[in-house]
Design an enzyme around this catalytic site. Structure first.
Site, short mmCIF file in Angstrom:
data_model
loop_
_atom_site.label_atom_id
_atom_site.label_comp_id
_atom_site.label_asym_id
_atom_site.label_seq_id
_atom_site.Cartn_x
_atom_site.Cartn_y
_atom_site.Cartn_z
N LYS A 224 0.79 -1.25 0.00
CA LYS A 224 0.00 0.00 0.00
C LYS A 224 0.81 1.29 0.00
CE LYS A 224 -0.31 0.34 4.98
NZ LYS A 224 -1.08 0.66 6.15
N SER B 44 -9.83 2.29 -3.09
CA SER B 44 -9.29 3.55 -2.57
C SER B 44 -9.83 4.72 -3.38
CB SER B 44 -7.76 3.50 -2.71
OG SER B 44 -7.20 4.77 -2.57
N TYR C 215 0.83 1.60 -7.39
CA TYR C 215 -0.11 1.24 -6.33
C TYR C 215 -1.54 1.62 -6.74
CZ TYR C 215 -3.12 2.02 -2.38
OH TYR C 215 -4.22 2.01 -1.56
N LYS D 252 -5.25 -0.74 -7.57
CA LYS D 252 -6.64 -0.57 -7.10
C LYS D 252 -7.57 -0.36 -8.30
CE LYS D 252 -5.63 -1.17 -2.87
NZ LYS D 252 -5.98 -2.46 -2.24
N LEU E 263 0.43 10.86 7.03
CA LEU E 263 0.54 12.07 7.87
C LEU E 263 0.42 11.78 9.37
CD1 LEU E 263 0.72 15.14 8.13
CD2 LEU E 263 -1.76 15.22 7.78
N PHE F 193 4.14 19.06 3.39
CA PHE F 193 4.52 19.06 1.98
C PHE F 193 3.72 20.11 1.20
CE2 PHE F 193 5.44 14.33 2.81
CZ PHE F 193 6.77 14.57 3.10
N ARG G 57 -7.74 16.42 2.76
CA ARG G 57 -8.16 15.03 2.65
C ARG G 57 -9.37 14.79 3.55
NH1 ARG G 57 -4.88 15.48 -0.55
NH2 ARG G 57 -3.06 14.22 -1.10
N ASP H 114 0.95 14.30 -5.20
CA ASP H 114 -0.12 14.56 -4.24
C ASP H 114 -1.35 15.17 -4.92
OD1 ASP H 114 0.27 13.68 -1.66
OD2 ASP H 114 1.42 15.44 -1.03
N1 UFG Z 1 1.79 14.89 4.41
C1 UFG Z 1 2.70 15.84 4.86
N2 UFG Z 1 3.78 15.38 5.53
C2 UFG Z 1 4.03 14.06 5.77
C3 UFG Z 1 3.09 13.10 5.30
C4 UFG Z 1 1.99 13.57 4.61
O1 UFG Z 1 2.52 17.03 4.67
O2 UFG Z 1 5.04 13.73 6.36
C5 UFG Z 1 0.61 15.36 3.68
C6 UFG Z 1 0.55 14.87 2.25
O3 UFG Z 1 1.29 15.71 1.40
C7 UFG Z 1 -0.94 14.88 1.99
C8 UFG Z 1 -1.56 14.57 3.35
O4 UFG Z 1 -0.54 14.83 4.31
O5 UFG Z 1 -1.32 16.19 1.62
C9 UFG Z 1 -2.01 13.13 3.48
O6 UFG Z 1 -0.93 12.31 3.08
P1 UFG Z 1 -0.93 10.73 3.35
O7 UFG Z 1 0.36 10.21 2.81
O8 UFG Z 1 -1.25 10.46 4.77
O9 UFG Z 1 -2.17 10.22 2.51
P2 UFG Z 1 -2.44 10.31 0.95
O10 UFG Z 1 -3.72 11.06 0.81
O11 UFG Z 1 -1.30 10.79 0.16
O12 UFG Z 1 -2.56 8.78 0.58
C10 UFG Z 1 -3.66 8.08 0.97
C11 UFG Z 1 -3.32 6.60 1.13
C12 UFG Z 1 -3.01 5.97 -0.18
C13 UFG Z 1 -4.06 6.30 -1.20
C14 UFG Z 1 -4.26 7.78 -1.30
C15 UFG Z 1 -5.38 8.11 -2.24
O13 UFG Z 1 -2.22 6.44 2.00
O14 UFG Z 1 -3.02 4.58 0.04
O15 UFG Z 1 -4.62 8.27 -0.03
O16 UFG Z 1 -5.47 9.46 -2.45
F1 UFG Z 1 -3.69 5.88 -2.43
#
Ligand code: UFG
Length: 340
Positions: free
Chosen positions: A86, A126, A152, A156, A203, A221, A234, A300
């Site tokens: 994932k 997802s 990834y 899905k 996050l 980020f 999100r 992102d």
């Molecule tokens: N973020 C930061 N700093 C960090 C980690 C994340 O600023 O250290 C931000 C990311 O840029 C994003 C938000 O927090 O804006 C959420 O990031 P995540 O990595 O927690 O989640 P994502 O939305 O990127 O990813 C999630 C799931 C994936 C899925 C995706 C679909 O983890 O499995 O949603 O959009 F594919």
């Protein structure tokens, strides 16, 4: 009589919470997990919460022969298929591992539910299948899918396509894709939760690990996106709400008289920005979180949240826990981990 549900990846983050939710509704989970991406500590947690050992088979979902024996052993009422890789970034470096594991595992499971006529099937999909929403940031199940950004995401997207074609060939089976938004939090007991291997990608685990001192600081980020505070938005959903959505999905499927395939968004219906998460964490814990604003992360999505109406109308399910609950529970879990 036991109502056995096969839960592949049942020792993982969402899987383990779903095992708890299933038990609360009278189902018996049969966990298949090979622990390549799960920690055996979760078994202790499940034992504590359930009051007994879960049924567990250490098996790879790509092991068709091993899975066949299991289908011969139990008369499954349903299958929830979580087991998959994932990590978005890792999938770019290891595309073949992602396609092999995620697609072969799914194909094996589908072949067995057809062979053994297991009536009900739920797939971990997802919101990544929507890509970056064009126009409205609230997406419903009717919002057109877009091609994903990562291998990834493709697993899905292709998983849903495989299930759609499978549905045509096995129309009597009842199939559901649950499109998860961003799962966060932990069980209220703090005995099970998310177990990032290595540096967290997501996050909230990064936030809690920073607060406890495992990480030096959080990098946000990007703060120059066209959102209300410049950071990405999100739909963060408490993992226990998400777990309960699986039970609602299975119960819905079990009540259907004929075969079907449906996709349902599992989110709260509200968006929260990265900076709002940071502020909420500081407010709830009273701690100051060290963070810096960094560059945007490649790939992102800027802003996305669920239209959660279908889940409510079709499954009678909606999120009942807040982002504050999720932060409290994630923090309690991080503190529990520190005692082990
Ligand atoms: N973020 C930061 N700093 C960090 C980690 C994340 O600023 O250290 C931000 C990311 O840029 C994003 C938000 O927090 O804006 C959420 O990031 P995540 O990595 O927690 O989640 P994502 O939305 O990127 O990813 C999630 C799931 C994936 C899925 C995706 C679909 O983890 O499995 O949603 O959009 F594919």
């Amino acid at each position: 009589m036991n109502k056995f549900i096969l839960v592949t990846g049942g020792a993982g983050y969402i899987g383990s919470h779903t095992v708890v939710a299933l038990e609360q509704q009278g189902f018996t989970s049969v966990i298949v997990d090979d622990f390549r991406n799960a920690n055996p500590i979760v078994l202790e947690g499940l034992r504590h919460i359930l009051g007994h050992d879960p049924i567990l088979h250490r098996l790879d979902v790509c092991d068709q022969a091993g899975l066949t024996e299991l289908f011969e052993q139990y008369a499954f009422e349903g299958v929830i298929h979580f087991a998959a890789y994932k990590a978005v970034g890792e999938s770019v470096d290891k595309p073949l591992a992602y396609y092999r594991n995620n697609l072969l595992g799914l194909i094996n499971i589908l072949a067995l539910i057809a062979q053994f006529q297991v009536p009900n099937f739920v797939f971990s999909s997802s919101c990544t299948v929507y890509g970056e929403p064009v126009g409205a940031k609230e997406v419903s199940e009717l919002t057109p899918k877009q091609l994903p950004e990562s291998p990834y995401g493709y697993t899905k997207w292709m998983g849903e396509q495989i299930i759609a074609d499978f549905h045509k060939s096995s129309p009597a089976l009842k199939l559901m894709n649950l499109r998860y938004f961003n799962p966060v939090g932990a069980h209220q007991s703090a005995r099970i939760g998310e177990f990032p291997i290595g540096k967290p990608n997501n996050l909230l685990p990064f936030v809690t690990q920073t607060a406890i001192g495992k990480q030096a600081q959080l990098t946000v980020f990007g703060n120059d996106y066209p959102t209300r505070d410049g950071s990405c938005i999100r739909d963060y959903i408490h993992v226990m709400d998400l777990a309960e959505a699986h039970v609602a999905a299975l119960s819905f499927l079990a009540n259907q008289k004929s075969g079907l395939l449906e996709a349902v968004n599992i989110g709260t219906g509200a968006g929260t920005s990265v900076l709002e998460i940071v502020n909420a964490f500081e407010r709830i814990t009273g701690l100051t979180l060290p963070y810096v604003i960094g560059p945007r992360r490649a790939g992102d999505v800027i802003e996305i949240y669920a239209n959660a109406t279908k889940g409510k109308e079709m499954l009678g399910w909606k999120a009942r826990l807040s982002i504050e609950d999720a932060i409290k529970d994630a923090w309690a879990w991080e503190n529990h981990l520190a005692t082990l």
